[in-house]
Design a protein around this motif. Structure first.
Motif, PDB file in Angstrom:
ATOM      1  N   ASN A 108      20.535  10.154   0.638  1.00  0.00           N
ATOM      2  CA  ASN A 108      20.990  10.370   2.013  1.00  0.00           C
ATOM      3  C   ASN A 108      20.497   9.288   2.965  1.00  0.00           C
ATOM      4  O   ASN A 108      20.699   9.375   4.170  1.00  0.00           O
ATOM      5  N   GLY A 109      19.837   8.254   2.434  1.00  0.00           N
ATOM      6  CA  GLY A 109      19.410   7.136   3.266  1.00  0.00           C
ATOM      7  C   GLY A 109      17.962   7.176   3.686  1.00  0.00           C
ATOM      8  O   GLY A 109      17.495   6.267   4.373  1.00  0.00           O
ATOM      9  N   SER A 110      17.207   8.199   3.294  1.00  0.00           N
ATOM     10  CA  SER A 110      15.789   8.266   3.649  1.00  0.00           C
ATOM     11  C   SER A 110      14.942   7.542   2.601  1.00  0.00           C
ATOM     12  O   SER A 110      15.419   7.196   1.519  1.00  0.00           O
ATOM     13  N   ILE A 111      13.682   7.298   2.946  1.00  0.00           N
ATOM     14  CA  ILE A 111      12.737   6.633   2.049  1.00  0.00           C
ATOM     15  C   ILE A 111      11.466   7.472   1.975  1.00  0.00           C
ATOM     16  O   ILE A 111      10.937   7.894   3.008  1.00  0.00           O
ATOM     17  N   VAL A 112      10.962   7.693   0.771  1.00  0.00           N
ATOM     18  CA  VAL A 112       9.688   8.369   0.572  1.00  0.00           C
ATOM     19  C   VAL A 112       8.713   7.364  -0.030  1.00  0.00           C
ATOM     20  O   VAL A 112       9.004   6.744  -1.055  1.00  0.00           O
ATOM     21  N   MET A 113       7.552   7.185   0.630  1.00  0.00           N
ATOM     22  CA  MET A 113       6.536   6.249   0.162  1.00  0.00           C
ATOM     23  C   MET A 113       5.289   7.032  -0.248  1.00  0.00           C
ATOM     24  O   MET A 113       4.696   7.737   0.567  1.00  0.00           O
ATOM     25  N   THR A 114       4.908   6.900  -1.513  1.00  0.00           N
ATOM     26  CA  THR A 114       3.780   7.646  -2.074  1.00  0.00           C
ATOM     27  C   THR A 114       2.652   6.685  -2.418  1.00  0.00           C
ATOM     28  O   THR A 114       2.828   5.790  -3.246  1.00  0.00           O
ATOM     29  N   PRO A 115       1.471   6.828  -1.800  1.00  0.00           N
ATOM     30  CA  PRO A 115       0.383   5.860  -2.008  1.00  0.00           C
ATOM     31  C   PRO A 115      -0.300   6.024  -3.360  1.00  0.00           C
ATOM     32  O   PRO A 115      -0.289   7.095  -3.960  1.00  0.00           O
ATOM     33  N   PHE A 116      -0.937   4.936  -3.821  1.00  0.00           N
ATOM     34  CA  PHE A 116      -1.717   4.978  -5.055  1.00  0.00           C
ATOM     35  C   PHE A 116      -3.013   5.763  -4.875  1.00  0.00           C
ATOM     36  O   PHE A 116      -3.539   6.327  -5.830  1.00  0.00           O
ATOM     37  N   GLY A 117      -3.557   5.766  -3.651  1.00  0.00           N
ATOM     38  CA  GLY A 117      -4.808   6.480  -3.399  1.00  0.00           C
ATOM     39  C   GLY A 117      -5.964   5.587  -3.018  1.00  0.00           C
ATOM     40  O   GLY A 117      -7.089   6.065  -2.860  1.00  0.00           O
ATOM     41  N   ASP A 118      -5.716   4.277  -2.858  1.00  0.00           N
ATOM     42  CA  ASP A 118      -6.803   3.367  -2.495  1.00  0.00           C
ATOM     43  C   ASP A 118      -6.604   2.743  -1.118  1.00  0.00           C
ATOM     44  O   ASP A 118      -7.242   1.756  -0.772  1.00  0.00           O
ATOM     45  N   GLY A 119      -5.721   3.326  -0.309  1.00  0.00           N
ATOM     46  CA  GLY A 119      -5.507   2.819   1.040  1.00  0.00           C
ATOM     47  C   GLY A 119      -6.681   3.139   1.954  1.00  0.00           C
ATOM     48  O   GLY A 119      -7.437   4.084   1.720  1.00  0.00           O
ATOM     49  N   PHE A 120      -6.837   2.362   3.020  1.00  0.00           N
ATOM     50  CA  PHE A 120      -7.950   2.582   3.946  1.00  0.00           C
ATOM     51  C   PHE A 120      -7.602   2.018   5.311  1.00  0.00           C
ATOM     52  O   PHE A 120      -6.649   1.243   5.464  1.00  0.00           O
ATOM     53  N   GLN A 121      -8.371   2.428   6.314  1.00  0.00           N
ATOM     54  CA  GLN A 121      -8.177   1.885   7.647  1.00  0.00           C
ATOM     55  C   GLN A 121      -9.506   1.782   8.378  1.00  0.00           C
ATOM     56  O   GLN A 121     -10.453   2.510   8.082  1.00  0.00           O
ATOM     57  N   GLN A 122      -9.559   0.854   9.321  1.00  0.00           N
ATOM     58  CA  GLN A 122     -10.725   0.670  10.168  1.00  0.00           C
ATOM     59  C   GLN A 122     -10.353   1.075  11.586  1.00  0.00           C
ATOM     60  O   GLN A 122      -9.322   0.651  12.113  1.00  0.00           O
ATOM     61  N   VAL A 123     -11.184   1.914  12.189  1.00  0.00           N
ATOM     62  CA  VAL A 123     -10.943   2.408  13.540  1.00  0.00           C
ATOM     63  C   VAL A 123     -12.075   1.942  14.443  1.00  0.00           C
ATOM     64  O   VAL A 123     -13.253   2.148  14.129  1.00  0.00           O
ATOM     65  N   GLN A 124     -11.710   1.295  15.556  1.00  0.00           N
ATOM     66  CA  GLN A 124     -12.698   0.865  16.540  1.00  0.00           C
ATOM     67  C   GLN A 124     -12.366   1.506  17.881  1.00  0.00           C
ATOM     68  O   GLN A 124     -11.298   1.275  18.438  1.00  0.00           O
ATOM     69  N   ASP A 125     -13.283   2.337  18.358  1.00  0.00           N
ATOM     70  CA  ASP A 125     -13.101   3.051  19.621  1.00  0.00           C
ATOM     71  C   ASP A 125     -14.367   2.868  20.449  1.00  0.00           C
ATOM     72  O   ASP A 125     -15.407   3.465  20.148  1.00  0.00           O
ATOM     73  N   PRO A 126     -14.334   2.048  21.496  1.00  0.00           N
ATOM     74  CA  PRO A 126     -15.547   1.756  22.263  1.00  0.00           C
ATOM     75  C   PRO A 126     -16.118   2.964  22.988  1.00  0.00           C
ATOM     76  O   PRO A 126     -17.272   2.938  23.408  1.00  0.00           O
ATOM     77  N   CYS A 127     -15.331   4.038  23.112  1.00  0.00           N
ATOM     78  CA  CYS A 127     -15.791   5.206  23.854  1.00  0.00           C
ATOM     79  C   CYS A 127     -16.214   6.358  22.943  1.00  0.00           C
ATOM     80  O   CYS A 127     -16.616   7.419  23.431  1.00  0.00           O
ATOM     81  N   ALA A 128     -16.120   6.180  21.636  1.00  0.00           N
ATOM     82  CA  ALA A 128     -16.466   7.248  20.702  1.00  0.00           C
ATOM     83  C   ALA A 128     -17.940   7.190  20.326  1.00  0.00           C
ATOM     84  O   ALA A 128     -18.606   6.160  20.482  1.00  0.00           O
ATOM     85  N   ALA A 129     -18.444   8.314  19.806  1.00  0.00           N
ATOM     86  CA  ALA A 129     -19.843   8.370  19.375  1.00  0.00           C
ATOM     87  C   ALA A 129     -20.099   7.365  18.261  1.00  0.00           C
ATOM     88  O   ALA A 129     -21.130   6.693  18.229  1.00  0.00           O
ATOM     89  N   VAL A 130     -19.163   7.275  17.319  1.00  0.00           N
ATOM     90  CA  VAL A 130     -19.194   6.241  16.278  1.00  0.00           C
ATOM     91  C   VAL A 130     -18.054   5.290  16.598  1.00  0.00           C
ATOM     92  O   VAL A 130     -16.882   5.633  16.458  1.00  0.00           O
ATOM     93  N   SER A 131     -18.388   4.103  17.045  1.00  0.00           N
ATOM     94  CA  SER A 131     -17.377   3.217  17.618  1.00  0.00           C
ATOM     95  C   SER A 131     -16.637   2.371  16.596  1.00  0.00           C
ATOM     96  O   SER A 131     -15.615   1.770  16.920  1.00  0.00           O
TER      97      SER A 131
END
Length: 234
Positions: A108-131
């Protein structure tokens, strides 16, 4: 994503010739295979963005998103974004995300993306307790539809629409050959399913890593407005 969000598209994916996507020159000027990037095209998948072995990033000069697809069902995504805070304008969050896995083009034109399980991200928030911290990112992503048009200046342009119909910023093809890391799990992570989350704070920064502070974020506001206006024009 909530399970209920998937139900309408799962039902829509049932065989129906009237719903099948049509691969023609009017809507798909080329195949989805290759590497695509938004805006200034500074963000790209592949070795120049993330190192899964030590969960680190190489910061591009500007924000953006990049997707890559192979012809045998593998994908990779690199994202570098700022998230605003309406109540605290100086508390802009910077997020770097890398994930890869397998994808499926639904009839129907949609896409499903299934991760391997090793993805990651870095979050930087200057106002958070852990920045500044690293966390796993392994969400299955569902896109309602996609189209590829031929831009008279930049060539093939990919339009993706998320599960709720909201558009992803248009991406231009920067390579017909996908620029990707190896298409397999690159770290031994036994707790990397989408329901599990691990995080660690960052006390040291590499030379290519940036940290945002309330005073430094103010300088970003003008550039963010400019980038936002440019994305509306694309």
């Amino acid at each position: 994503m909530l399970l209920t969000a998937f139900i309408p598209l799962v039902l829509a994916a049932l065989p129906s010739l009237a719903q099948d996507i049509v691969y023609d020159s009017a809507h798909n000027a080329t195949t989805i295979v290759g590497t695509w990037s938004t805006g200034s095209k500074a963000v790209s998948t592949g070795a120049g963005f993330a190192n899964p072995v030590n969960q680190s990033f190489i910061y591009p000069n500007t924000t953006g998103v990049s997707y890559s697809f192979t012809d045998d069902g593998f994908y990779e995504i690199s994202r570098y974004r700022f998230n605003g805070n309406g109540s605290e304008p100086t508390c802009i969050t910077g997020v770097m995300t890398w994930v890869h896995g397998t994808y499926q083009l639904i009839a129907n034109g949609s896409i499903v993306m299934t991760p391997f399980g090793d993805g990651f991200q870095q979050v930087q928030d200057p106002c958070a307790a852990v920045s500044n911290f690293i966390q796993l990112y392994n969400e299955t992503e569902l896109y309602q539809s996609w189209r590829i048009f031929l831009d008279p200046v930049d060539g093939p342009k990919l339009h993706l629409f998320q599960f709720d119909g909201s558009p992803v910023a248009p991406q231009f093809q920067i390579s017909a050959t996908p620029n990707m890391l190896p298409t397999q799990s690159l770290i031994n992570n036994t707790a990397s399913d989408s329901g599990s989350l691990q995080s660690r704070s960052q006390t040291k920064r590499s030379g290519g890593e940036r940290a945002w502070t309330p005073t430094g974020v103010g300088a970003l506001l003008v550039s963010l407005v400019t980038v936002g206006a440019a994305s509306l024009i694309l």
